[in-house]
Scaffold this active site. Structure first.
Site, PDB file in Angstrom:
ATOM      1  N   ARG A 102       0.891  -1.294   0.028  1.00 58.88           N
ATOM      2  CA  ARG A 102      -0.188  -0.061  -0.209  1.00 58.88           C
ATOM      3  C   ARG A 102       0.936   1.119  -0.118  1.00 58.88           C
ATOM      4  O   ARG A 102       1.510   1.444   0.835  1.00 58.88           O
ATOM      5  CB  ARG A 102      -1.016  -0.228   1.212  1.00 58.88           C
ATOM      6  CG  ARG A 102      -1.449   1.298   1.566  1.00 58.88           C
ATOM      7  CD  ARG A 102      -2.837   1.385   2.512  1.00 58.88           C
ATOM      8  NE  ARG A 102      -3.907   0.496   1.708  1.00 58.88           N
ATOM      9  CZ  ARG A 102      -4.991   0.688   2.336  1.00 58.88           C
ATOM     10  NH1 ARG A 102      -5.412   1.173   3.728  1.00 58.88           N
ATOM     11  NH2 ARG A 102      -6.245   0.187   1.961  1.00 58.88           N
ATOM     12  N   HIS A 129      -7.275   1.184  -6.825  1.00 59.41           N
ATOM     13  CA  HIS A 129      -7.394   0.386  -5.281  1.00 59.41           C
ATOM     14  C   HIS A 129      -8.082  -0.869  -5.954  1.00 59.41           C
ATOM     15  O   HIS A 129      -9.177  -1.329  -5.913  1.00 59.41           O
ATOM     16  CB  HIS A 129      -8.412   0.874  -4.480  1.00 59.41           C
ATOM     17  CG  HIS A 129      -8.514   0.172  -3.032  1.00 59.41           C
ATOM     18  ND1 HIS A 129      -7.726  -0.870  -2.669  1.00 59.41           N
ATOM     19  CD2 HIS A 129      -8.948   0.610  -1.867  1.00 59.41           C
ATOM     20  CE1 HIS A 129      -7.696  -1.252  -1.277  1.00 59.41           C
ATOM     21  NE2 HIS A 129      -8.568  -0.487  -0.779  1.00 59.41           N
ATOM     22  N   GLN A 132      -9.962  -3.514  -3.731  1.00 57.21           N
ATOM     23  CA  GLN A 132     -11.200  -3.029  -3.341  1.00 57.21           C
ATOM     24  C   GLN A 132     -12.188  -3.631  -4.514  1.00 57.21           C
ATOM     25  O   GLN A 132     -13.363  -4.102  -4.226  1.00 57.21           O
ATOM     26  CB  GLN A 132     -11.150  -1.741  -2.990  1.00 57.21           C
ATOM     27  CG  GLN A 132     -12.501  -1.222  -2.701  1.00 57.21           C
ATOM     28  CD  GLN A 132     -12.848  -1.613  -1.179  1.00 57.21           C
ATOM     29  OE1 GLN A 132     -12.004  -1.508  -0.357  1.00 57.21           O
ATOM     30  NE2 GLN A 132     -14.079  -1.979  -1.125  1.00 57.21           N
ATOM     31  N   ASP A 225     -17.560   7.036  -1.175  1.00 53.34           N
ATOM     32  CA  ASP A 225     -15.955   7.060  -0.453  1.00 53.34           C
ATOM     33  C   ASP A 225     -15.922   8.247   0.267  1.00 53.34           C
ATOM     34  O   ASP A 225     -16.511   9.148  -0.309  1.00 53.34           O
ATOM     35  CB  ASP A 225     -15.189   6.634  -1.576  1.00 53.34           C
ATOM     36  CG  ASP A 225     -13.519   6.325  -0.811  1.00 53.34           C
ATOM     37  OD1 ASP A 225     -13.466   6.185   0.408  1.00 53.34           O
ATOM     38  OD2 ASP A 225     -12.702   6.396  -1.699  1.00 53.34           O
ATOM     39  N   CYS A 265     -16.359   1.796   0.284  1.00 49.82           N
ATOM     40  CA  CYS A 265     -15.212   0.664   0.660  1.00 49.82           C
ATOM     41  C   CYS A 265     -14.839   0.840   2.211  1.00 49.82           C
ATOM     42  O   CYS A 265     -13.959  -0.274   2.662  1.00 49.82           O
ATOM     43  CB  CYS A 265     -13.951   1.437  -0.279  1.00 49.82           C
ATOM     44  SG  CYS A 265     -13.742   2.959   0.000  1.00 49.82           S
ATOM     45  N   ARG A 293     -13.408  -8.654   0.763  1.00 52.37           N
ATOM     46  CA  ARG A 293     -12.274  -8.169   0.448  1.00 52.37           C
ATOM     47  C   ARG A 293     -11.265  -9.741   0.618  1.00 52.37           C
ATOM     48  O   ARG A 293     -10.241  -9.996  -0.080  1.00 52.37           O
ATOM     49  CB  ARG A 293     -11.557  -7.324   1.405  1.00 52.37           C
ATOM     50  CG  ARG A 293     -12.215  -5.747   1.435  1.00 52.37           C
ATOM     51  CD  ARG A 293     -11.480  -5.112  -0.045  1.00 52.37           C
ATOM     52  NE  ARG A 293     -10.244  -5.352  -0.118  1.00 52.37           N
ATOM     53  CZ  ARG A 293      -9.427  -4.259   0.356  1.00 52.37           C
ATOM     54  NH1 ARG A 293      -9.985  -2.960   1.086  1.00 52.37           N
ATOM     55  NH2 ARG A 293      -8.020  -4.149   0.411  1.00 52.37           N
TER      56      ARG A 293
HETATM   57  N1   CP Z   1     -11.107  -0.262   2.314  1.00 57.60           N
HETATM   58  C1   CP Z   1      -9.769  -0.505   2.640  1.00 57.60           C
HETATM   59  O1   CP Z   1      -9.041  -0.551   1.889  1.00 57.60           O
HETATM   60  O2   CP Z   1      -9.746  -0.349   4.051  1.00 57.60           O
HETATM   61  P1   CP Z   1      -8.316  -0.193   4.831  1.00 57.60           P
HETATM   62  O3   CP Z   1      -7.792   1.276   4.418  1.00 57.60           O
HETATM   63  O4   CP Z   1      -8.857  -0.246   6.290  1.00 57.60           O
HETATM   64  O5   CP Z   1      -7.513  -1.279   4.450  1.00 57.60           O
HETATM   65  N1  NVA Z   2      -9.974   6.958  -1.114  1.00 56.31           N
HETATM   66  C1  NVA Z   2      -9.627   6.272   0.102  1.00 56.31           C
HETATM   67  C2  NVA Z   2      -9.800   4.799   0.378  1.00 56.31           C
HETATM   68  C3  NVA Z   2      -9.539   4.131   1.375  1.00 56.31           C
HETATM   69  C4  NVA Z   2      -9.869   2.671   1.462  1.00 56.31           C
HETATM   70  C5  NVA Z   2      -8.246   6.799   0.480  1.00 56.31           C
HETATM   71  O1  NVA Z   2      -7.396   6.541  -0.325  1.00 56.31           O
HETATM   72  O2  NVA Z   2      -8.035   7.088   1.463  1.00 56.31           O
END
Ligand code: CP
Ligand code: NVA
Length: 310
Positions: A102, A129, A132, A225, A265, A293
């Site tokens: 990530r 993502h 997701q 989101d 999400c 997920r």
């Molecule tokens: N939706 C998602 O990616 O959640 P986290 O940021 O908690 O991993």
């Molecule tokens: N768009 C959000 C998604 C988190 C899972 C972010 O990038 O923070």
């Protein structure tokens, strides 16, 4: 499939195959007949940002498949700061059988994949993502069936990483897609162009509008989101003001189809982009989506790391 960096890298057949495998693995786990398809394998999980779902669902997924996962916090590896991204990738590849990362900048995940001797999975970047997205389409298929032609997905909010993967998934599968949000927060032109290309191939329709009410008409899925993603915290107050007309609340859901499903999400900022009434109401599939997920990612892990195809 060598790496899993974007849904846009997949053919429609590959994406459908992944969802079919996820459904199978989910059924096996629910019936207690899960198989140790990744026995003895390890996944290195590199995080530059916080996480609940991504971290726990990948770790549990690896455990259920008979393998192990290593959590590497933002303070440990410090991608690109303590040593170069390429060197991190070269070294990690000598210890683990797969890397999930990530990152802030998407270029870092591309570099990780370029120098890795093992598969690399994108666990969220500023661009997209895809894990997701895979879980979201698993959830949509469970609720709306395999044939998504003529079905309409409406994303309400910022043209961000999550909606990028939704656009790719919808247009690969032939589902109609609309994004609605304020001017100045549209999806990047290159992303939109790819969506248009896939839509032309699959016969789906895509649209972008600032009119939230017109957007949700006939919607089968309404998706929200956060208005400020991780890394945009300093813009949060300004965005809260600009995005206010784009809250997913019960009144907005009432303008869609009667059997519309509400998705997010997570993490959600309840009272901002989505209300308690929607999160906890009869249209919500939020918790199935979060659970999925794990099932979707198990399919990705098996596809990339198992010795035999399933
Ligand atoms: N939706 C998602 O990616 O959640 P986290 O940021 O908690 O991993
Ligand atoms: N768009 C959000 C998604 C988190 C899972 C972010 O990038 O923070």
């Amino acid at each position: 499939m060598k790496h899993f960096l974007s849904i846009a890298d997949l053919t429609p057949e590959q994406f459908r195959g992944l969802l079919t495998l996820a459904i199978k693995l989910k059924e096996e786990q629910k019936s207690g007949s899960g198989r140790p398809l990744l026995k003895g394998k390890t996944l290195g999980m590199v995080f530059q940002k916080p996480s609940l779902r991504t971290r726990v669902s990948f770790e549990m997924g690896m455990i259920q498949l008979g393998g192990q996962a290593l959590y590497l916090s933002p303070f440990e590896i410090q991608l690109g700061k303590r040593e170069s991204v390429a060197d991190v990738s070269r070294v990690l590849s000598r210890y683990v059988d797969g890397i999930m990362a990530r990152v802030f900048g998407h270029a870092d995940i591309v570099t990780l994949a370029e120098y890795a001797g093992v598969p690399v999975i994108n666990g969220l970047s500023d661009y997209n993502h895809p894990c997701q997205g895979a879980a979201d389409f698993l959830t949509i298929v469970e609720n709306k069936g395999q044939d998504l032609k003529g079905r309409k997905l409406v994303f309400v909010g910022d043209g961000n990483n999550v909606v990028t993967s939704l656009l790719f998934g919808a247009t690969l599968l032939g589902m109609d897609f609309t994004i609605t949000g304020p001017r100045g927060y549209e999806m990047p032109p290159g992303v939109w162009a790819l969506g248009q290309k896939f839509a032309a191939q699959s016969g789906s329709h895509i649209a972008a509008t600032t009119d939230v009410h017109a957007a949700v008409e006939g919607a089968d899925v309404i998706y929200a989101d956060v208005w400020a993603s991780m890394g945009q915290e300093e813009e949060a107050a300004e965005r809260a003001r600009i995005f206010e007309p784009y809250q997913v609340n019960e009144a907005l859901l009432a303008e869609a189809k009667d059997d519309v499903i509400a998705m997010h999400c997570l993490p959600a900022h309840r009272g901002q982009e989505i209300t308690d009434g929607v999160c906890d109401g009869p249209h919500s599939v939020l918790w199935d989506q979060a659970e999925n997920r794990m099932h979707a990612q198990k399919a990705i892990l098996v596809e990339l790391m198992a010795d035999e195809s399933q």
